[in-house]
Each structure stands twice: as structure tokens, then as C-alpha cells.
Design an enzyme around this catalytic site. Sequence first.
Site, PDB file in Angstrom:
ATOM      1  N   CYS A  42       0.858  -1.178   0.000  1.00 41.12           N
ATOM      2  CA  CYS A  42       0.000   0.000   0.000  1.00 41.12           C
ATOM      3  C   CYS A  42       0.899   1.233   0.000  1.00 41.12           C
ATOM      4  O   CYS A  42       1.825   1.322   0.813  1.00 41.12           O
ATOM      5  CB  CYS A  42      -0.905  -0.007   1.230  1.00 41.12           C
ATOM      6  SG  CYS A  42      -1.868   1.517   1.405  1.00 41.12           S
ATOM      7  N   ASP A  49       0.233  -5.975   0.490  1.00 44.24           N
ATOM      8  CA  ASP A  49      -1.029  -6.410  -0.109  1.00 44.24           C
ATOM      9  C   ASP A  49      -0.778  -7.728  -0.822  1.00 44.24           C
ATOM     10  O   ASP A  49       0.182  -7.860  -1.586  1.00 44.24           O
ATOM     11  CB  ASP A  49      -1.554  -5.373  -1.112  1.00 44.24           C
ATOM     12  CG  ASP A  49      -2.109  -4.132  -0.431  1.00 44.24           C
ATOM     13  OD1 ASP A  49      -2.748  -4.285   0.633  1.00 44.24           O
ATOM     14  OD2 ASP A  49      -1.925  -3.030  -0.965  1.00 44.24           O
ATOM     15  N   GLU A  65       5.186 -15.789 -22.898  1.00 44.15           N
ATOM     16  CA  GLU A  65       5.839 -16.972 -22.326  1.00 44.15           C
ATOM     17  C   GLU A  65       5.653 -16.901 -20.811  1.00 44.15           C
ATOM     18  O   GLU A  65       5.884 -15.867 -20.196  1.00 44.15           O
ATOM     19  CB  GLU A  65       7.325 -16.963 -22.726  1.00 44.15           C
ATOM     20  CG  GLU A  65       8.056 -18.246 -22.420  1.00 44.15           C
ATOM     21  CD  GLU A  65       8.458 -18.337 -20.974  1.00 44.15           C
ATOM     22  OE1 GLU A  65       8.196 -19.398 -20.370  1.00 44.15           O
ATOM     23  OE2 GLU A  65       9.011 -17.353 -20.433  1.00 44.15           O
ATOM     24  N   GLU A  84      -5.960  -0.956  -7.652  1.00 40.96           N
ATOM     25  CA  GLU A  84      -6.567  -0.504  -8.904  1.00 40.96           C
ATOM     26  C   GLU A  84      -5.496  -0.096  -9.914  1.00 40.96           C
ATOM     27  O   GLU A  84      -5.590  -0.406 -11.102  1.00 40.96           O
ATOM     28  CB  GLU A  84      -7.507   0.689  -8.632  1.00 40.96           C
ATOM     29  CG  GLU A  84      -8.683   0.366  -7.738  1.00 40.96           C
ATOM     30  CD  GLU A  84      -8.407   0.498  -6.244  1.00 40.96           C
ATOM     31  OE1 GLU A  84      -9.384   0.554  -5.479  1.00 40.96           O
ATOM     32  OE2 GLU A  84      -7.219   0.552  -5.826  1.00 40.96           O
TER      33      GLU A  84
END
Length: 128
Positions: A42, A49, A65, A84
Site C-alpha cells: 500500500c 497487499d 511466455e 486498482e
Amino acid sequence: MTLDFKKLGRPINEPSKELETFPAPAHVKVVTFTTDELTSFCPVTEQPDFNTVVIEYHPNKLCVESKTLKLYLWTFREERIFGEGLASQIAQDIFEKLQPHYCKITLIQNIRGGLQMTAVAELGEAQL
């Protein structure tokens, strides 16, 4: 057909932004990768996170690949970015490198503070 991969088949122990590709096989319309090993931080709290990410694309001429995709995702481990923004960045990078007909990134952040966040980034037009 001879493919010249720089990372596949070689010991690699560091992250890399370099996505390697190969020609898309005939009749392959959708490619999907899923992993729960995507981590970042964060940017405000600097707490880690933990995310699950689903990468779906409809190949045009190229496929990614998988080893280089794993190394690419590893690059976010030390990055400070909102979920996001992470979904958006992955979508942009995949779309830029592969030029697929369509690319959809679904990022599901593990529950934190009692909330689970899901972000979806899409580029292009589905061709199914």
C-alpha cells in the site's frame, strides 16, 4: 520453428520487466493465467497487499511466455501501488507487448480491514 528465449530454460533468481513472446498458435482464442502470488505494498500505509490476479487475453499474433510473466509479476513485490493501479499497469503492459485483440486483468486483493477489493482493467475489444 526455433524460438530464442532469453529466460526460459535458464536459472533466473531476480524479477524482470521483460516479457518474452512466441507466435500465437492457430485456433487459440483465449489465454488465461491465474496466480495468488502477486504482492505489492500500500503506498500510504506501506502494509503488504496480497493479491490474486487473473490475466486473460485474446491473442492476435503473439502469446506471452509464462516464465517471463511470472518474473514480471515478481517486479511488483517491492512496489508501492494501489490495487486498482496495479490492475491497470498490468493490463497496459500486456496490451503494449502482445497487442492482443482484448486484454482483461482481474485483481482480487485479500481481505484487509474487513474489506475485499476487486479491480478489473480492460483494453481492446473481445473477438469471440
